[in-house]
Enzyme design. Structure first.
Site, mmCIF file in Angstrom:
data_model
loop_
_atom_site.group_PDB
_atom_site.id
_atom_site.type_symbol
_atom_site.label_atom_id
_atom_site.label_comp_id
_atom_site.label_asym_id
_atom_site.label_seq_id
_atom_site.Cartn_x
_atom_site.Cartn_y
_atom_site.Cartn_z
ATOM 1 C CE LYS A 84 -0.895 0.189 5.027
ATOM 2 N NZ LYS A 84 -0.256 1.481 5.325
ATOM 3 C CG ASP A 85 3.813 2.153 2.664
ATOM 4 O OD1 ASP A 85 2.746 2.749 2.947
ATOM 5 O OD2 ASP A 85 4.538 1.617 3.514
ATOM 6 N NE ARG A 132 -7.680 3.227 3.191
ATOM 7 C CZ ARG A 132 -7.862 2.517 4.301
ATOM 8 N NH1 ARG A 132 -9.069 2.098 4.630
ATOM 9 N NH2 ARG A 132 -6.839 2.205 5.084
ATOM 10 N NE ARG A 133 -6.065 2.737 8.134
ATOM 11 C CZ ARG A 133 -4.801 2.365 8.233
ATOM 12 N NH1 ARG A 133 -3.883 3.214 8.670
ATOM 13 N NH2 ARG A 133 -4.440 1.138 7.906
ATOM 14 N NE ARG A 150 3.354 10.233 8.923
ATOM 15 C CZ ARG A 150 4.467 10.692 8.358
ATOM 16 N NH1 ARG A 150 4.556 11.967 8.007
ATOM 17 N NH2 ARG A 150 5.483 9.907 8.135
ATOM 18 N NE ARG A 156 0.840 5.586 12.547
ATOM 19 C CZ ARG A 156 0.379 5.586 11.306
ATOM 20 N NH1 ARG A 156 -0.909 5.405 11.078
ATOM 21 N NH2 ARG A 156 1.187 5.775 10.281
ATOM 22 C CB CYS A 243 -0.492 10.482 0.115
ATOM 23 S SG CYS A 243 0.379 8.981 0.606
#
Length: 308
Positions: A84-85, A132-133, A150, A156, A243
C-alpha cells in the site's frame, strides 16, 4: 559464507518483520542458511518527516525513494515493501517481481475510551494519518474530531496511551505481523470500511532483467495475491491515486475468478461512490482500470475538483 542476497528495507519494526519474513520464505524455498542473506536498513524521507501529513510532503514515494535508489545503484538486490506504500509508477528499470501471500486486509480499531468507533463519546479525538481512514471515520461519525497521527505502529500506540487520542485505526495485518493483534478492540468490515489498495500484502521489488533474482523470487511468489494487487493498482493508477486522494479498493481471487470492490470518497466523508466488478483473474489489470472508469463516470469530474 558469502552473502548471496541483500534485502533492502525501512528500519521500522514492521518493515523489519516483513524483511525477515521474506528472508525466511527464501531460506525455506531454497534450503539456504540465514548467513546467505543480509538485511540492509535504509532510512527514507517518509520515516524522517513526522510533523505533517505525507500528502503535504510528497506522497507515497517518500517511503520508497531512497530504497529504490539503492536498488538501482546495486547496493541491494531486492527491496521489501508494504504494497500500500508503493506508487503506481515505478522508476525505470525496476519492477514488482513477487508478492507474498496476503494477510488479513482489514483495518483494526484500537480504542481507549471505547471498544468501537460507534461507542466513542461525542467529539472524541480519533488519530489517523490516512486520508482514506479519516474520510471513512467522518462518514461513520461526523461528530468526531479526527486528528493527524504520524509515526510507526509503536509510536501511535504510545500516543494513545498518552491520551493524544481516544482511538486510532491501524492495518490489522501489520499488528498481526508484530504480534500486537491483542491490542485490537474492533475489526472494521471490508464492505463498510474498505482497505487501501494493496493493504495487507508484502511486495518485493527488483531490477528488471536480473535473472538470478527472478528465479529466487519465483519460488515464493503467491499468484492470487499478485493478481489481486494487479487489479487494485490498476484501479489506483487510473484514478491517479496518491496520498492526496481517499481511495479504497479490494480484490479477492478464488478458483481463477476475481471480484473487486472500489470506493472513492470526499475527504469530509459526505460524498462517496462505489463500484463492483468480477471477471477472470488473468484480466486483473483490465478489471481494475475498468472499475476506475466506471466509478469516475458515476462521480463526474467535478467530484475530484479541489481535492485531487
Amino acid at each position: 559464507m558469502q552473502t548471496i542476497l541483500r534485502i533492502g528495507t525501512r528500519g521500522s519494526p514492521l518493515a523489519l518483520a516483513q524483511a525477515h519474513e521474506t528472508q525466511a520464505r527464501l531460506m525455506a524455498a531454497h534450503g539456504m542458511p540465514a548467513e546467505a542473506f543480509e538485511v540492509v536498513v535504509i532510512s527514507t524521507s517518509g520515516d524522517r518527516i513526522q510533523d505533517r501529513p505525507l500528502s503535504e510532503a510528497g506522497g507515497k514515494g517518500l517511503f520508497t525513494k531512497e530504497i529504490e535508489e539503492a536498488l538501482l545503484a546495486r547496493r541491494i538486490d531486492i527491496a521489501v515493501h508494504s504494497s500500500k506504500d508503493m506508487p503506481t509508477q515505478l522508476p525505470d528499470g525496476l519492477e514488482l517481481s513477487a508478492f507474498l501471500p496476503r494477510e488479513d486486509a482489514r483495518d483494526a480499531f484500537v480504542g481507549k475510551a471505547a471498544k468501537t468507533i460507534a461507542d466513542l463519546p461525542h467529539g472524541a479525538k480519533v488519530g489517523s494519518s490516512s486520508l482514506r481512514r479519516q474520510a471513512l471515520i467522518r462518514r461513520m461519525r461526523p461528530d468526531l474530531d479526527v486528528v493527524m497521527f504520524r509515526g510507526n505502529v509503536q509510536t501511535r500506540l504510545r500516543k494513545l496511551d498518552e491520551g493524544v487520542a481516544a482511538g486510532t485505526i491501524l492495518a490489522y495485518a501489520g499488528l498481526k505481523r508484530l504480534g500486537l493483534d491483542h491490542v485490537v478492540t474492533d475489526l472494521m468490515p471490508l464492505d463498510g470500511f474498505p482497505p487501501a489498495p494493496g493493504q495487507g500484502a508484502i511486495c518485493i521489488e527488483s531490477r528488471i532483467g536480473d535473472r538470478d533474482v527472478e528465479k529466487m523470487l519465483a519460488a515464493i511468489h503467491d499468484a492470487p495475491t499478485g493478481q489481486a494487487l494487479a487489479c487494485e493498482r490498476a484501479f489506483l493508477a487510473a484514478l491517479d491515486g496518491s496520498c492526496r486522494t481517499p481511495i479504497a479498493g479490494y480484490a479477492a481471487v478464488e478458483a481463477g475468478k476475481l471480484s473487486f470492490a472500489g470506493l472513492i470518497i470526499s475527504p469530509d466523508g459526505t460524498q462517496s461512490h462505489t463500484v463492483e466488478l468480477q471477471g477472470p483473474a488473468q484480466d486483473a489489470a483490465r478489471i481494475g482500470a475498468e472499475a476506475a472508469r466506471t466509478v469516475r463516470a458515476k462521480a463526474g469530474e467535478k467530484f475530484f475538483d479541489g481535492w485531487l
